[in-house]
Design an enzyme around this catalytic site. Structure first.
Site, PDB file in Angstrom:
ATOM      1  N   ARG A   1      -4.378  -5.274   6.803  1.00 26.42           N
ATOM      2  CA  ARG A   1      -5.497  -4.437   7.252  1.00 26.42           C
ATOM      3  C   ARG A   1      -6.687  -5.290   7.679  1.00 26.42           C
ATOM      4  NH1 ARG A   1      -7.246  -1.184   2.658  1.00 26.42           N
ATOM      5  NH2 ARG A   1      -5.971  -2.504   1.324  1.00 26.42           N
TER       6      ARG A   1
ATOM      7  N   TYR B   1       5.573  -9.177   8.185  1.00 25.89           N
ATOM      8  CA  TYR B   1       5.176  -7.785   8.382  1.00 25.89           C
ATOM      9  C   TYR B   1       5.209  -7.441   9.870  1.00 25.89           C
ATOM     10  CZ  TYR B   1       3.088  -8.460   3.738  1.00 25.89           C
ATOM     11  OH  TYR B   1       2.885  -8.742   2.414  1.00 25.89           O
TER      12      TYR B   1
ATOM     13  N   ASP C   1       0.839  -1.193   0.000  1.00 26.99           N
ATOM     14  CA  ASP C   1       0.000   0.000   0.000  1.00 26.99           C
ATOM     15  C   ASP C   1       0.876   1.246   0.000  1.00 26.99           C
ATOM     16  OD1 ASP C   1      -2.316  -1.489   0.066  1.00 26.99           O
ATOM     17  OD2 ASP C   1      -2.552  -1.372   2.238  1.00 26.99           O
TER      18      ASP C   1
ATOM     19  N   ASP D   1      -7.409   1.270   7.633  1.00 26.32           N
ATOM     20  CA  ASP D   1      -6.128   1.869   7.998  1.00 26.32           C
ATOM     21  C   ASP D   1      -6.357   3.321   8.422  1.00 26.32           C
ATOM     22  OD1 ASP D   1      -6.413   3.353   5.658  1.00 26.32           O
ATOM     23  OD2 ASP D   1      -4.883   2.259   4.553  1.00 26.32           O
TER      24      ASP D   1
END
Length: 301
Positions: free
Chosen positions: A181, A75, A47, A89
């Site tokens: 997310r 992540y 993103d 987000d």
């Protein structure tokens, strides 16, 4: 007659430590320009507000992108508790709030439900296609969609820090197609407090590490010079998840023409996908069958 794309015929991988505020496509375009490369692509979108490993494939290495995309990746992300947003987000609008703040024990207990084979509904603002159009485009127009759940393998999901009662820092190792997310959103729902991703960093992807990555400033500073070329990793790095077999000299031309040819293999099962090398250089990827490689992808350099 199609126009021939300009640029150098270079093949390999350049790892970028992507900053926030730029799209993955823009990073690829920057790398292509800096290296004057004829062809480039990336192995897994981040993103715009996410940071970390963006592995850019050059030339013939673009044929190995699926093997990096399919590999495990890790992540580290911060989830904001107590708020749900329409984008899942921090860029989105807050659509629900809760005063509940679960303790660390409750969070750790809930994380177990997100490990292993899980089903995950992508965020409304995602690149999933709905009726031929990207979901995020429909979401921007105010359309709410019932997106289908997708399978995801989560190797590990750990609570690694709790800076304050509103925030948790988590580390997730997962397979292809995961939306961090969505993990934050669903964790918030499981805990009854709502949550969204506040920051996200991909620390590794397959064989590529964030600390190997060049910044955009470094790429700009060494653009069009041999110094930047020196950071290109071999095409073969993208194949490290596959078993390697070795070509006979007389097999190279056959394989490059897409024809089956004899290879030397050890410990490889019939029908297994492998890559074939000659003098350390990748020649083809394909299926191993009874002493021969049946190529599905060939590399021409």
């Amino acid at each position: 007659m199609a126009r021939k794309r300009k640029g150098r015929d270079i093949s390999g991988w350049l790892v970028v430590d992507k900053p926030a505020g730029i799209t993955s496509t823009a990073v690829v375009n920057k790398v292509r320009w800096a290296l004057d490369a004829k062809k480039a692509g990336h192995a897994g979108t981040l993103d715009p507000d996410a940071t970390g490993v963006l592995a850019v494939a050059l030339g013939e290495a673009t044929k190995t992108v699926p093997y990096i995309t399919d590999a495990l990746k890790s992540y580290v992300f911060t989830a904001r508790l107590g708020q749900a947003t329409n984008t899942d987000d921090a860029e989105g609008e807050v659509i629900a709030e809760s005063p509940i703040r679960p303790d660390d024990a409750a969070i750790k207990a809930a994380l177990g439900g997100f490990v292993g084979d899980i089903m995950q509904v992508p965020p409304q603002f995602s690149a999933v296609k709905v009726d031929g159009e990207r979901a995020y485009k429909k979401a921007r127009d105010g359309e709410e969609m019932a997106l289908a759940a997708r399978p995801l393998w989560v190797e590990e999901l750990l609570l690694i820090d709790r800076p304050d009662e509103d925030h948790v820092v988590l580390e997730m190792t997962c397979g292809k197609g995961g939306y961090v997310r969505a993990i934050a959103r669903d964790l918030g729902e499981a805990l009854g407090c709502f949550a969204h991703v506040e920051s996200l960093r991909r620390v590794w992807s397959g064989p590529f590490q964030a600390d190997q990555g060049l910044s955009l400033e470094q790429i700009d500073a060494s653009a069009k010079t041999p110094d930047l070329d020196a950071h290109i990793q071999p095409l073969e790095v993208g194949l490290n998840e596959l078993p390697e077999v070795r070509c006979l000299a007389e097999s190279v031309a056959k394989l490059r023409n897409g024809n089956p040819a004899p290879v030397i293999a050890s410990g490889v099962d019939y029908g297994e996908e492998v890559w074939a090398s000659f003098d350390g250089q990748a020649i083809a990827v394909g299926s191993y069958r009874g002493g021969e490689l049946h190529p599905s992808r060939v590399f021409v350099r």
